[in-house]
Scaffold this motif. Structure first.
Motif, PDB file in Angstrom:
ATOM      1  N   SER B 190      44.680  35.383  60.100  1.00 24.93           N
ATOM      2  CA  SER B 190      43.887  35.144  61.265  1.00 24.93           C
ATOM      3  C   SER B 190      44.029  36.187  61.953  1.00 24.93           C
ATOM      4  O   SER B 190      45.062  37.800  62.000  1.00 24.93           O
ATOM      5  CB  SER B 190      44.793  33.646  62.147  1.00 24.93           C
ATOM      6  N   GLY B 348      41.994  36.308  69.676  1.00 23.53           N
ATOM      7  CA  GLY B 348      42.396  35.531  70.822  1.00 23.53           C
ATOM      8  C   GLY B 348      42.273  35.177  72.682  1.00 23.53           C
ATOM      9  O   GLY B 348      41.293  35.398  72.444  1.00 23.53           O
ATOM     10  N   ASN B 349      43.230  35.444  72.679  1.00 21.59           N
ATOM     11  CA  ASN B 349      43.129  35.255  74.179  1.00 21.59           C
ATOM     12  C   ASN B 349      42.773  36.666  74.825  1.00 21.59           C
ATOM     13  O   ASN B 349      43.837  37.057  75.432  1.00 21.59           O
ATOM     14  CB  ASN B 349      44.049  34.494  75.147  1.00 21.59           C
ATOM     15  N   GLN B 385      50.918  38.459  68.619  1.00 20.40           N
ATOM     16  CA  GLN B 385      51.521  38.761  67.275  1.00 20.40           C
ATOM     17  C   GLN B 385      50.105  39.468  66.228  1.00 20.40           C
ATOM     18  O   GLN B 385      48.965  39.571  66.540  1.00 20.40           O
ATOM     19  CB  GLN B 385      51.043  37.061  66.738  1.00 20.40           C
ATOM     20  N   PRO B 389      49.252  35.529  60.354  1.00 18.89           N
ATOM     21  CA  PRO B 389      50.373  34.602  60.359  1.00 18.89           C
ATOM     22  C   PRO B 389      51.412  35.107  60.051  1.00 18.89           C
ATOM     23  O   PRO B 389      52.344  34.364  60.124  1.00 18.89           O
ATOM     24  CB  PRO B 389      49.517  33.385  59.711  1.00 18.89           C
ATOM     25  N   TYR B 393      55.855  37.838  66.709  1.00 17.18           N
ATOM     26  CA  TYR B 393      55.080  37.989  67.795  1.00 17.18           C
ATOM     27  C   TYR B 393      55.694  38.796  68.560  1.00 17.18           C
ATOM     28  O   TYR B 393      57.588  39.082  68.479  1.00 17.18           O
ATOM     29  CB  TYR B 393      55.660  36.262  68.433  1.00 17.18           C
ATOM     30  N   VAL B 421      46.853  39.298  67.797  1.00 15.36           N
ATOM     31  CA  VAL B 421      45.680  38.189  68.458  1.00 15.36           C
ATOM     32  C   VAL B 421      47.054  37.836  69.636  1.00 15.36           C
ATOM     33  O   VAL B 421      48.344  37.724  69.804  1.00 15.36           O
ATOM     34  CB  VAL B 421      46.193  36.968  67.790  1.00 15.36           C
ATOM     35  N   VAL B 422      46.118  38.107  71.282  1.00 15.73           N
ATOM     36  CA  VAL B 422      47.121  38.049  71.749  1.00 15.73           C
ATOM     37  C   VAL B 422      46.946  36.016  72.728  1.00 15.73           C
ATOM     38  O   VAL B 422      45.832  35.899  72.595  1.00 15.73           O
ATOM     39  CB  VAL B 422      46.299  38.615  73.277  1.00 15.73           C
ATOM     40  N   PHE B 423      48.147  36.363  73.029  1.00 16.25           N
ATOM     41  CA  PHE B 423      48.001  34.807  74.088  1.00 16.25           C
ATOM     42  C   PHE B 423      49.117  34.638  75.041  1.00 16.25           C
ATOM     43  O   PHE B 423      49.360  35.600  75.544  1.00 16.25           O
ATOM     44  CB  PHE B 423      49.654  33.708  72.887  1.00 16.25           C
ATOM     45  N   GLU B 431      56.175  25.363  69.327  1.00 15.94           N
ATOM     46  CA  GLU B 431      54.988  25.303  68.517  1.00 15.94           C
ATOM     47  C   GLU B 431      54.493  25.846  67.380  1.00 15.94           C
ATOM     48  O   GLU B 431      54.566  25.625  66.814  1.00 15.94           O
ATOM     49  CB  GLU B 431      54.184  24.497  69.945  1.00 15.94           C
ATOM     50  N   GLN B 432      54.348  27.335  68.123  1.00 21.13           N
ATOM     51  CA  GLN B 432      54.211  28.695  67.587  1.00 21.13           C
ATOM     52  C   GLN B 432      55.500  29.105  65.893  1.00 21.13           C
ATOM     53  O   GLN B 432      54.763  29.011  64.991  1.00 21.13           O
ATOM     54  CB  GLN B 432      53.718  29.752  68.055  1.00 21.13           C
ATOM     55  N   PHE B 435      53.656  26.059  63.918  1.00 20.63           N
ATOM     56  CA  PHE B 435      53.168  26.433  62.791  1.00 20.63           C
ATOM     57  C   PHE B 435      52.859  27.006  61.850  1.00 20.63           C
ATOM     58  O   PHE B 435      52.672  27.604  60.778  1.00 20.63           O
ATOM     59  CB  PHE B 435      51.432  26.525  63.584  1.00 20.63           C
ATOM     60  N   VAL B 442      51.566  24.381  53.972  1.00 15.74           N
ATOM     61  CA  VAL B 442      50.083  24.118  53.485  1.00 15.74           C
ATOM     62  C   VAL B 442      49.979  24.815  52.556  1.00 15.74           C
ATOM     63  O   VAL B 442      49.270  24.607  51.482  1.00 15.74           O
ATOM     64  CB  VAL B 442      49.234  24.435  54.214  1.00 15.74           C
TER      65      VAL B 442
END
Lengths: 160, 519
Positions: B190, B348-349, B385, B389, B393, B421-423, B431-432, B435, B442
């Protein structure tokens, strides 16, 4: 269900890959592209044509998320659940989709719309993203998703 | 005269997802209404995804950009460029003068966004196939030495020196069954989309790079293993391979060399693990995508047990420019052991997301300030990040780190495939972390226990921590679990999953109900 005409279709679809080294993956794609899924009762036909065991073919089908053993729903909505989309409200969008459609992600149901997880569509700079019946959509929010879902079948999404 | 005007609307998947196809149809219809038959080229993206769909117009004075454009703005745009009307609000000026493009060093992506991806004529007019032509006149050992000398390292994430890998394959004896070039186009991380943009925007550069690799190591067959989530790239590659074959750049005598090299495109089936090279090889062999233990290295015993070069898309597509302009030219970009350029993907953001190619060495903060322009939400950025994945972070205090393989590794992070990827501050780092473990559960191939079982236990333990159930004990347990996964997993999937988890706990302890983890 398992009739000879389906088996003929399967045999025809994979003909081109029988001599191909490591040709099982493209053979399975060919079957799924024609039938929409890979019927369990056709696995022996595939195994025989590819000169592999039924266990080997079943093993490959079950390993990959994309290969389906059941007929597909009329519509498939794949929503990206990975980090870049999460950073842009992806989790909210996922919950909204489940609630709108009345189905959970990746669960078999009789609904006309299947909701599937996808981990990255490569649209991370215009997140959140989804693929609806093969068409890519980006910069989604709840309103836009609702419009798209409504367009799939006019009389509300939940018939499951 | 106006007939000579050319229009460009990207056919790139991101542009299409934002309405480029509808825009192109509307443009064609409005041009027809004016009785014009101007050409509308479907180019690749320039990488400025926040401006997509980006419409470019060349009326004989360079390309001028408008973006983001929706169909409603078209009439005004046509009045501006055809009738001397006032510039519309989406008019951006000359494309090449845009700060985002000017600040880059585009080597691998030099053509992407400029040319029609499926025009061999365009490709040749933009220095295409010069590298391959040079390679046909070189000894295999000399080609490999050029790549060694350039300092090119694997851009897929592991950063292994490409030339050394090629040397191993060149030196390996293959017997009758031959050697293989495999392109890893299973870009599953991602926040990354550089491979996709290149394959959709300049597919011949990948084909050229693979043909050079074939000449270098003595391989006559290549495979591109492309993920199924990229249907646009699949279409483009399929057509590009056919065109290259027709023109003699693939086949029995590659570019007149008398040597054979041909390509096959294979589509994956939605398994993240198949981005790991040994798992990818099993998948190409028609098996479950299970990890192989190394050794043997794929360079010695790879596809069908034969010596195999496995390289990422960007690695292979960087080879033509190295051959065309020389190793020295490429090497002079970058710093230390990170030479050349890296495509960075801002995702991301972010206010301005997209792809940019830079020489190694720019700091992360500079990257954010110069290119991203802050967050999309307008809230403060809190975490980043890097490297997909499996990447750590990083908190703002570490954003002065330069983009460089070693500098990031020193901080327990990795550059990976260059995805950032920016948050913003609404992110819940616990939560991250959960995940990260969930994703591993998975996508694990299931071969080794630390990854298969560890990831499931990791999810459970993180859920307990988040529920404040024996928090201190469970944090200790999670720490031990992460150590086990890191040290005992067979591949990077299980081995690196702990990095986003432990970095989240270390840098954002408050999200885990811990006062200060650094004390």
């Amino acid at each position: 269900m398992s009739d000879s005409s389906v088996s003929d279709t399967v045999r025809e679809a994979i003909l081109a890959f029988q001599a191909e080294p490591g040709g099982l993956m493209p053979a399975l794609w060919a079957v799924q592209n024609v039938l929409g899924y890979i019927p369990e009762e056709e696995v022996p036909t595939i195994a025989k044509a590819m000169n592999q065991s039924v266990a080997e073919v079943h093993g490959v089908i079950s390993f990959y998320h994309d290969f389906k053993s059941r007929p597909p729903a009329a519509h498939t909505v794949k929503i990206c659940r990975a980090e870049a989309c999460q950073a842009m409200g992806g989790r909210r969008l996922q919950a909204f989709a489940e609630q709108q459609l009345g189905v959970e992600f990746d669960q078999a149901s009789s609904s006309a719309v299947a909701l599937e997880s996808v981990y990255c569509l490569g649209l991370c700079a215009c997140a959140p993203a989804a693929m609806v019946d093969g068409k890519l959509v980006a910069k989604l929010d709840e309103d836009r998703l609702a419009t798209i879902l409504a367009g799939l079948h006019g009389k509300g999404a939940n018939n499951g | 005269m106006v007939e000579a005007i050319r229009f460009y609307i990207p056919g790139d998947a991101a542009a299409v997802a934002l309405g480029a196809d509808e825009l192109a149809a509307e443009l064609n219809s409005q041009l027809a209404q004016r009785g014009l038959h101007s050409e509308v080229v479907r180019n690749g993206t320039r990488g400025m995804i926040w401006l997509e769909p980006l419409l470019e117009v060349d009326w004989g004075q360079g390309r001028h950009a408008y973006g983001p454009v929706d169909s409603a703005a078209l009439a005004e745009i046509l009045e501006h460029c055809l009738d001397n009307g006032p510039p519309p609000t989406v008019y951006l000026g000359e494309t090449e003068a845009l700060p985002w493009l000017r600040a880059q060093q585009r080597l691998t992506f030099a053509r992407t966004g400029l040319i029609d991806p499926l025009s061999l004529k365009d490709y040749l007019a933009h220095e295409g196939f010069i590298g391959l032509q040079k390679a046909t006149a070189m000894e295999p050992q000399a080609i490999v030495e050029s790549v060694v000398e350039s300092g090119l390292r694997g851009r897929g994430g592991a950063a292994f020196p490409t030339g050394i890998k090629w040397q191993t394959v060149l030196d390996a004896s293959a017997g009758q069954a031959g050697k293989y070039i495999v392109c890893n186009a299973d870009e599953g991380d991602s926040g990354t989309f550089a491979d996709r943009i290149l394959m959709e925007g300049d597919p011949f550069s990948l084909i050229e790079g693979m043909a050079i690799a074939g000449l270098a190591v003595g391989a006559d067959t290549g495979y591109i293993y492309l993920r199924s989530e990229y249907p646009h790239a699949a279409q483009t590659l399929k057509r590009a391979i056919g065109l290259a074959r027709e023109a003699g750049y693939l086949g029995d005598s590659v570019a007149g060399s008398g040597k054979t090299f041909d390509l096959k495109l294979r589509i994956g089936a939605g398994a993240y693990i198949c981005g790991e090279e040994t798992s990818l090889l099993d998948s190409l062999e028609g098996k479950r995508g299970m990890i192989r233990a190394k050794p043997p290295l794929p360079a010695i015993e790879g596809l069908f047990g034969q010596p195999t070069v496995v390289n990422n898309v960007i690695t292979l597509a960087s080879v033509p420019v190295i051959l065309a302009k020389g190793a020295e030219y490429y090497k002079n970009f970058g710093t230390g052991r990170s030479r050349g350029t890296i495509p960075v993907q801002l995702a991301g953001n972010v206010l301005r997301g997209g792809l940019l190619e830079l020489a190694f060495g720019m700091s992360i903060r500079e990257l954010l300030d110069t290119f991203a322009g802050g967050t999309a939400s307008g809230r403060p950025a809190r975490a980043m990040q890097i490297g997909g994945p499996l990447g750590a972070y990083l908190p703002p205090t570490q954003w002065d780190t330069p983009l460089d393989y070693e500098a990031l590794a020193e901080r327990g992070a990795m550059l990976g495939h260059g995805g950032v990827v920016v948050f913003d501050d609404s992110v819940d780092m616990a939560e991250q972390a959960e995940f990260a473990m969930q994703f591993c559960a998975v996508e694990s191939c299931g071969k080794c226990t630390p990854c298969r079982i560890g990831s499931v236990r990791g999810v459970e333990t993180l859920q307990k921590i988040r529920r404040d159930e024996n928090r201190a004990e469970n944090l200790l347990l999670l720490n031990e679990l992460c150590e086990t996964m890191r040290d005992a997993s067979l591949c990077a999937m299980g081995g690196l999953t702990p990095f986003p988890v432990t970095s989240a706990i270390q840098h954002f302890p408050e999200d885990f109900g811990v006062e200060d983890n650094n004390a």
